[in-house]
Design an enzyme around this catalytic site. Structure first.
Site, PDB file in Angstrom:
ATOM      1  N   ASN A 164    -100.763  -1.187  96.794  1.00  0.00           N
ATOM      2  CA  ASN A 164    -100.317  -1.558  98.193  1.00  0.00           C
ATOM      3  C   ASN A 164    -100.709  -0.849  99.445  1.00  0.00           C
ATOM      4  O   ASN A 164    -101.038  -1.434 100.429  1.00  0.00           O
ATOM      5  CB  ASN A 164     -98.816  -1.699  97.935  1.00  0.00           C
ATOM      6  CG  ASN A 164     -98.539  -3.117  97.080  1.00  0.00           C
ATOM      7  OD1 ASN A 164     -99.207  -4.073  97.243  1.00  0.00           O
ATOM      8  ND2 ASN A 164     -97.659  -2.676  96.203  1.00  0.00           N
ATOM      9  N   GLY A 165    -100.852   0.492  99.081  1.00  0.00           N
ATOM     10  CA  GLY A 165    -101.193   1.303 100.379  1.00  0.00           C
ATOM     11  C   GLY A 165    -102.465   1.210 100.698  1.00  0.00           C
ATOM     12  O   GLY A 165    -102.947   1.016 101.614  1.00  0.00           O
ATOM     13  N   THR A 193    -103.969  -0.901  89.944  1.00  0.00           N
ATOM     14  CA  THR A 193    -102.786  -0.211  90.070  1.00  0.00           C
ATOM     15  C   THR A 193    -102.020  -0.472  88.738  1.00  0.00           C
ATOM     16  O   THR A 193    -101.897  -1.504  88.171  1.00  0.00           O
ATOM     17  CB  THR A 193    -101.692  -0.561  91.296  1.00  0.00           C
ATOM     18  OG1 THR A 193    -100.634   0.108  91.009  1.00  0.00           O
ATOM     19  CG2 THR A 193    -101.423  -1.884  91.554  1.00  0.00           C
ATOM     20  N   ASP A 207     -98.921  -0.167  88.317  1.00  0.00           N
ATOM     21  CA  ASP A 207     -97.577  -0.938  88.481  1.00  0.00           C
ATOM     22  C   ASP A 207     -97.725  -2.518  88.505  1.00  0.00           C
ATOM     23  O   ASP A 207     -96.618  -3.070  88.217  1.00  0.00           O
ATOM     24  CB  ASP A 207     -97.104  -0.552  89.886  1.00  0.00           C
ATOM     25  CG  ASP A 207     -96.876   0.893  89.929  1.00  0.00           C
ATOM     26  OD1 ASP A 207     -96.565   1.683  89.077  1.00  0.00           O
ATOM     27  OD2 ASP A 207     -96.698   1.470  90.898  1.00  0.00           O
ATOM     28  N   GLY A 214     -90.692  -2.625  70.617  1.00  0.00           N
ATOM     29  CA  GLY A 214     -89.817  -2.983  70.018  1.00  0.00           C
ATOM     30  C   GLY A 214     -88.219  -1.950  70.253  1.00  0.00           C
ATOM     31  O   GLY A 214     -87.662  -1.455  69.366  1.00  0.00           O
ATOM     32  N   LYS A 237     -76.292   1.779  62.667  1.00  0.00           N
ATOM     33  CA  LYS A 237     -77.458   1.981  63.491  1.00  0.00           C
ATOM     34  C   LYS A 237     -77.631   3.412  64.015  1.00  0.00           C
ATOM     35  O   LYS A 237     -76.642   3.721  64.967  1.00  0.00           O
ATOM     36  CB  LYS A 237     -77.648   1.047  64.454  1.00  0.00           C
ATOM     37  CG  LYS A 237     -78.920   0.813  65.215  1.00  0.00           C
ATOM     38  CD  LYS A 237     -79.016  -0.111  66.010  1.00  0.00           C
ATOM     39  CE  LYS A 237     -80.111  -0.180  66.956  1.00  0.00           C
ATOM     40  NZ  LYS A 237     -81.446   0.054  66.611  1.00  0.00           N
ATOM     41  N   GLN A 251     -99.857   8.215  81.976  1.00  0.00           N
ATOM     42  CA  GLN A 251     -99.892   6.516  82.055  1.00  0.00           C
ATOM     43  C   GLN A 251    -100.883   6.081  83.272  1.00  0.00           C
ATOM     44  O   GLN A 251    -101.396   4.977  83.127  1.00  0.00           O
ATOM     45  CB  GLN A 251     -98.592   6.019  82.682  1.00  0.00           C
ATOM     46  CG  GLN A 251     -97.716   6.266  81.465  1.00  0.00           C
ATOM     47  CD  GLN A 251     -96.192   6.176  82.223  1.00  0.00           C
ATOM     48  OE1 GLN A 251     -95.725   4.904  82.209  1.00  0.00           O
ATOM     49  NE2 GLN A 251     -95.740   6.992  82.727  1.00  0.00           N
TER      50      GLN A 251
HETATM   51  O1  F6P Z   1     -98.348   3.459  92.370  1.00  0.00           O
HETATM   52  C1  F6P Z   1     -98.787   4.189  91.155  1.00  0.00           C
HETATM   53  C2  F6P Z   1     -98.000   5.173  90.748  1.00  0.00           C
HETATM   54  O2  F6P Z   1     -98.656   5.905  89.553  1.00  0.00           O
HETATM   55  C3  F6P Z   1     -96.491   4.645  90.513  1.00  0.00           C
HETATM   56  O3  F6P Z   1     -96.153   4.270  89.346  1.00  0.00           O
HETATM   57  C4  F6P Z   1     -95.942   6.260  90.923  1.00  0.00           C
HETATM   58  O4  F6P Z   1     -94.576   6.056  91.249  1.00  0.00           O
HETATM   59  C5  F6P Z   1     -96.668   7.034  91.802  1.00  0.00           C
HETATM   60  O5  F6P Z   1     -98.021   6.196  91.734  1.00  0.00           O
HETATM   61  C6  F6P Z   1     -96.937   8.402  91.660  1.00  0.00           C
HETATM   62  O6  F6P Z   1     -97.591   8.894  92.522  1.00  0.00           O
HETATM   63  P1  F6P Z   1     -98.252  10.369  92.769  1.00  0.00           P
HETATM   64  O7  F6P Z   1     -99.403  10.253  91.684  1.00  0.00           O
HETATM   65  O8  F6P Z   1     -98.729  10.453  94.215  1.00  0.00           O
HETATM   66  O9  F6P Z   1     -97.042  11.303  92.268  1.00  0.00           O
END
Ligand code: F6P
Length: 317
Positions: free
Chosen positions: A101-102, A124, A126, A184, A212, A250
């Protein structure tokens, strides 16, 4: 068009998109300059010509060979004017910006306020770009997280423990929901949905009485911190918990085939759009079909349908 510029944020698949842009542009005899460190590099004039050869061997690499940064200067008038000066001085006739988005907001500013022909490519982890079914990087992020989760499950099951796994997603539960379903997991906590810690603890206690003993709960960072959830569960149920924050792993890793193919398609389509004289557009994909739509739409908040995912997660555990 003789020369275009490309700037990026980082996530898996971005290098594959850079490769696609450079090679499709070269096919049309258009030169590509890489802008280093995102908008920061555009302001500082950090650019370098990218040839067909300079993008070989990058299709399988995570991150971005162009580096990136979070640039606040670009969101002020002075920074924008410096950026436009770099564009003009280097005869850059069009710009492709690859990111979330940025990055896409910056592209919209350049296209509308400064009339620089600009196309945005959504990338991204996200997957929160409005109007786009899947962004570059999201599939790899879920798979990287899933690989970690499978390992956590080995020990969670062996030691019969409750694990709270925190994943990225500031305003969006995409990674959390997909991870919970693919892995899961018993519970998922996301920004788009209210959650009731007391009810969750009741379910854990009832499950525990039935025998469980092992639970994996996924929480998106934007909704709550894993450490807080873990403390609450122990306080209310008296059961032992462990916390894992997956964090920036991630955003790394070798792009999956899904991300590489998406990058190839979106990157090449972005060049075609610029060549056709389009501007202020974002590349989108729906049911496998590419399309272009206004950047103004792309940067609006994205609403995703979460209830059907949540219901399935609960039924399947
Ligand atoms: O927008 C991608 C993202 O990885 C988000 O999931 C996370 O909140 C943010 O960037 C982390 O940003 P930075 O790498 O600047 O800490």
């Amino acid at each position: 068009m003789k020369r275009l510029g490309i700037l990026t944020r980082d996530c898996a698949g971005v290098n594959a998109a850079i490769r696609a842009v450079v090679r499709v542009a070269s096919f049309y005899n258009i030169e590509v300059v890489g802008i280093f460190r995102g908008y920061e590099g555009l302001i500082n004039g950090e650019i370098k010509v990218l040839t067909r050869r300079s993008v070989s061997g990058i299709i399988n690499l995570g991150g971005t060979i162009l580096k990136t940064s979070r640039c606040l200067r670009f969101f002020k008038e002075e920074g924008q004017q410096e950026a436009v000066r770099t564009i003009k001085e280097n005869n850059i006739e069009g710009l492709i910006t690859i990111g979330g988005n940025g990055t896409l907001t910056g592209a919209h500013i350049l296209a509308t306020k400064y009339k620089i022909p600009t196309i945005g490519v959504p990338a991204t982890i996200d997957n929160d770009v409005n109007g786009v079914e899947l962004t570059i990087g999201a599939d790899t992020a879920v798979n990287v997280a899933l690989d970690a989760l499978d390992k956590i499950r080995d020990t969670a099951t062996s030691l019969e423990r409750i694990f709270i796994v925190e994943v990225m997603g500031r305003d969006c539960g995409y990674i959390a929901l997909h991870l919970a379903l693919a892995g899961g997991c018993e519970e998922v906590i996301i920004p788009e949905r209210d959650f009731d810690i007391t009810r969750m603890c009741e379910e854990i206690t009832e499950g525990n009485i039935r025998g469980k003993v092992s639970w994996i709960i996924i929480v998106a960072e934007g909704k709550a911190k894993a450490a807080f959830i873990a403390r609450k569960i122990t306080e209310i149920t008296g059961l032992e918990t462990r916390v894992v924050v997956l964090g920036h792993i991630q955003r790394g890793g070798r792009p999956t085939s899904v991300d590489r193919i998406l990058a190839a398609k979106m990157g090449s389509f972005a060049v075609e759009l610029l060549k056709r004289g389009e501007t202020d557009k974002c590349v989108g994909i729906k049911n496998g079909k590419l399309f272009a739509f206004p950047l103004e739409e792309a940067i609006k908040p994205k609403k995703i349908e979460v209830e059907s995912y949540y219901r399935l997660i609960k039924i399947l555990t």
